[in-house]
Motif scaffolding. Sequence first.
Motif, short mmCIF file in Angstrom:
data_model
loop_
_atom_site.label_atom_id
_atom_site.label_comp_id
_atom_site.label_asym_id
_atom_site.label_seq_id
_atom_site.Cartn_x
_atom_site.Cartn_y
_atom_site.Cartn_z
N ALA A 14 10.92 -3.24 -2.73
CA ALA A 14 11.14 -4.57 -2.16
C ALA A 14 10.29 -4.79 -0.91
O ALA A 14 9.89 -5.93 -0.63
CB ALA A 14 12.62 -4.75 -1.82
N VAL A 15 10.00 -3.75 -0.13
CA VAL A 15 9.30 -3.94 1.15
C VAL A 15 7.90 -3.34 1.19
O VAL A 15 7.18 -3.52 2.16
CB VAL A 15 10.15 -3.36 2.32
N ARG A 16 7.49 -2.65 0.14
CA ARG A 16 6.21 -1.93 0.14
C ARG A 16 5.01 -2.81 0.47
O ARG A 16 4.16 -2.44 1.27
CB ARG A 16 6.02 -1.25 -1.21
N ASP A 17 4.91 -3.98 -0.13
CA ASP A 17 3.74 -4.83 0.11
C ASP A 17 3.66 -5.27 1.57
O ASP A 17 2.58 -5.27 2.15
CB ASP A 17 3.77 -6.05 -0.81
N GLU A 18 4.78 -5.65 2.15
CA GLU A 18 4.78 -6.05 3.56
C GLU A 18 4.40 -4.87 4.46
O GLU A 18 3.61 -5.02 5.39
CB GLU A 18 6.16 -6.59 3.96
N LEU A 19 4.93 -3.70 4.17
CA LEU A 19 4.60 -2.53 4.98
C LEU A 19 3.14 -2.13 4.81
O LEU A 19 2.50 -1.69 5.78
CB LEU A 19 5.52 -1.36 4.63
N ASN A 20 2.59 -2.32 3.63
CA ASN A 20 1.17 -2.03 3.41
C ASN A 20 0.30 -2.98 4.24
O ASN A 20 -0.71 -2.57 4.81
CB ASN A 20 0.82 -2.13 1.93
N ARG A 21 0.69 -4.25 4.33
CA ARG A 21 -0.03 -5.20 5.18
C ARG A 21 0.02 -4.75 6.64
O ARG A 21 -0.98 -4.79 7.34
CB ARG A 21 0.56 -6.60 5.05
#
Length: 103
Positions: A14-21
């Motif tokens: 759920a949060v991986r893309d935001e954390l990658n940014r």
Amino acid sequence: MAPRLRDERLAWLAVRDELNRRARRGPKAAIMRLLGAMPLGGTVRDVDEDRRTGVMMRYSLAVQDVAQLLRPEEREVLRESGQVPPWFLEAVTRRYRELRRFR
């Protein structure tokens, strides 16, 4: 039928893309790109990728720790919608900073 994923894994997805940014930004990465910092035989991209990998590993540990704090009703929402509660990312950021101090 798909295998049942653990709540920690669902929270990470759920949060991986935001954390990658978030892992892609930051003054350290920008300075390395501007100055062209390179290890012998490497490139700026290699250095930045290594840094980002370390950041994402710490983020994954933080997500795992914070997911333990989810209440049963929050876990149910996560399972049904793939959404974490509003407080989750802020708690992950705090835990990430704690983990970073011990590297």
